[in-house]
Write a protein that holds these residues in place. Structure first.
Motif, PDB file in Angstrom:
ATOM      1  N   THR A 116      -8.345  -6.124   5.246  1.00  0.00           N
ATOM      2  CA  THR A 116      -7.031  -6.749   5.091  1.00  0.00           C
ATOM      3  C   THR A 116      -6.173  -6.587   6.337  1.00  0.00           C
ATOM      4  O   THR A 116      -5.197  -7.309   6.509  1.00  0.00           O
ATOM      5  CB  THR A 116      -6.276  -6.133   3.905  1.00  0.00           C
ATOM      6  N   SER A 118      -4.247  -4.099   6.983  1.00  0.00           N
ATOM      7  CA  SER A 118      -2.961  -3.515   6.602  1.00  0.00           C
ATOM      8  C   SER A 118      -2.536  -2.454   7.605  1.00  0.00           C
ATOM      9  O   SER A 118      -3.356  -1.670   8.097  1.00  0.00           O
ATOM     10  CB  SER A 118      -3.059  -2.880   5.208  1.00  0.00           C
ATOM     11  N   ASP A 132      -7.895  -1.613   1.523  1.00  0.00           N
ATOM     12  CA  ASP A 132      -8.359  -2.830   0.851  1.00  0.00           C
ATOM     13  C   ASP A 132      -8.263  -2.751  -0.671  1.00  0.00           C
ATOM     14  O   ASP A 132      -8.502  -3.745  -1.360  1.00  0.00           O
ATOM     15  CB  ASP A 132      -9.805  -3.143   1.254  1.00  0.00           C
ATOM     16  N   GLY A 402      -6.030  -5.505  -2.250  1.00  0.00           N
ATOM     17  CA  GLY A 402      -5.891  -6.120  -0.935  1.00  0.00           C
ATOM     18  C   GLY A 402      -4.890  -7.247  -0.866  1.00  0.00           C
ATOM     19  O   GLY A 402      -4.905  -8.045   0.077  1.00  0.00           O
TER      20      GLY A 402
END
Length: 465
Positions: A116, A118, A132, A402
């Motif tokens: 992802t 992030s 995720d 996610g």
């Protein structure tokens, strides 16, 4: 004569056998705690007629989750130093912010994690490994920048101190009951005595058997230990319950009597089950090492996380973990190093443990604070409160992993997409557990109350189909 009546009868007027029974019962069941339950029961506006008020109840619709673990970091985590990377803030540190004040870039390094991508700061390397699996709510906002009111609103749906409202956990118990009749269905670990105190896990005008059970970070439950042998204690309880049932069969019996009887039985069962359940010494050393269990205050949060897993695994419907100390108006950077170090490893271990045991299939985890912090400087090294845009994350049962819902502006001041008020958060949590927040009501003082008052929108975009 019931215990309710006996408490209002001069001690000298009781028969010797009953005086002795009540004396031992007080020692055996924690009379202070149970009298508190009785006092709370008196607030109930309706007669509770169910013989088993805590028995499992059917949800309004098919639930996506059955249990919740709420990791509450009281004081407001600075999101732009932990979970919210803002390139414009990093570029413009030292300049005037759009709403006034001086923008302060984070001193901590951020990097992207998982498929992802992030962003996490270096303060949360272990939680970042779960990138995720997390479902981010990044457009949260609430009504008041004052800690006491905001904490109470997060827990009860209302910041109005004039009328105490039932807590989220109490509403869940009222709506769903509990599947394990030998344990409390709602447990709060190490709750802060400030910022609402017992209001945050209380039942208010709901019957008292729906309120949370408080334990400390060592797994101790006040007034649980008995000074009386088990067989004798059972006889004493039978006597008290017989007197209560006799009273219940008479005209004008107290409406709350069924709840008192139920709470006494639960207290007796808990004496055998709870100490064993919260005894972490029986956990394998590898598990304790994974959580970072250690003696003293340094291991407080780790112990809470492991206890939360054990409680959830045993069927407790709502467990809250609380860690104070996130109110960084000063000493921000050193304070974050300390707080994040104590939280990062245990939280990550909890998520791993829940997943490995298959518990995330029916357990939802919520992680966050009552509000966030500003991107501007306060004093020499601090950030002020921010109620207009801040994040929390969910993971586990019922939510899409996610996924990010909502966003704040380029500096992290206000939620500009996917805005979610506290009422919306509560409506969504209830929906994940199969409850319609508009139908989960309780009549009190002439009106139907609910957790979300007259507001609340369920955010279905984050839910699994």
């Amino acid at each position: 004569m019931s215990l309710h009546s006996a408490l209002r009868t001069p001690h000298s007027a009781l028969a010797p056998s009953r005086r002795q029974a009540l004396k031992h019962a007080g020692a055996g069941f924690g009379m202070v705690a149970l009298a508190g339950l009785l006092g709370q029961q008196a607030k109930a506006a309706e007669k509770v007629t169910a013989a088993k008020p805590l028995a499992p109840k059917s949800p309004h619709f098919q639930p996506r989750a059955k249990k919740i673990i709420f990791v509450f970091l009281q004081g407001a985590v600075s999101q732009m130093d932990t979970f919210e990377y803002k390139p414009e803030l990093q570029k413009n540190g030292g300049k005037a912010g759009p709403g006034g004040g001086t923008l302060t870039a984070s001193k901590f390094k951020f990097s992207q994690h998982g498929q992802t991508g992030s962003w996490f700061s270096e303060l949360m390397p272990n939680i970042a490994k779960h990138a995720d699996k997390l479902t981010w709510l990044r457009g949260l906002h609430t009504d008041t920048p004052a800690h006491p009111q905001a904490v109470v609103q997060l827990h009860t749906g209302s910041a109005n101190a004039a009328l105490t409202r039932p807590s989220l956990g109490a509403w869940l118990m009222y709506g769903l009951g509990t599947e394990n009749q030998d344990l409390p269905g709602y447990v709060t670990i190490n709750p802060t005595p400030n910022f609402g105190g017992a209001v945050n896990y209380g039942s208010a005008f709901l019957p008292a058997h729906f309120q949370g059970t408080r334990i400390d970070d060592q797994g101790r439950l006040p007034n649980l230990r008995s000074a009386t042998a088990g067989s004798l204690q059972r006889k004493q309880l039978d006597l008290i319950q017989a007197m209560n049932r006799d009273l219940g069969a008479t005209a004008g019996a107290p409406d709350q009597l069924d709840g008192v009887i139920e709470s006494y039985e639960l207290g007796f069962k808990m004496q055998g089950k709870v100490p064993e359940l919260l005894d972490l010494s029986k956990e394998p050393q590898a598990v304790k090492d994974a959580y970072g269990i250690k003696d003293g205050a340094a291991g407080s949060f780790a112990r809470q996380c492991l206890m939360a897993r054990r409680l959830s695994e045993a069927g407790v419907r709502f467990v809250e973990i609380c860690q104070p100390g996130w109110d960084h108006h000063n000493n921000l950077h050193k304070g974050l190093l300390n707080r994040c170090e104590s939280v990062d490893q245990p939280t990550a271990a909890l998520l791993t443990d829940l997943e490995q045991r298959g518990l995330l299939e029916d357990t939802l985890v919520l992680f966050g604070s009552e509000f966030g912090r500003q991107p501007t400087t306060q004093g020499a090294d601090g950030r002020d409160h921010n109620i207009t845009g801040y994040p929390m994350f969910l993971t586990g049962a019922g939510v899409k992993p996610g996924v990010t819902y909502g966003a704040t502006d380029e500096f992290g001041i206000q939620a500009v997409e996917g805005r979610m008020h506290t009422n919306d958060l509560h409506a969504t949590l209830l929906a994940l557990l199969g409850l319609d927040h508009e139908k989960l009501t309780y009549n009190y003082a002439g009106r139907d109350f609910r957790l979300t008052d007259v507001a609340g929108t369920v955010v279905r975009d984050i839910m699994k189909s």
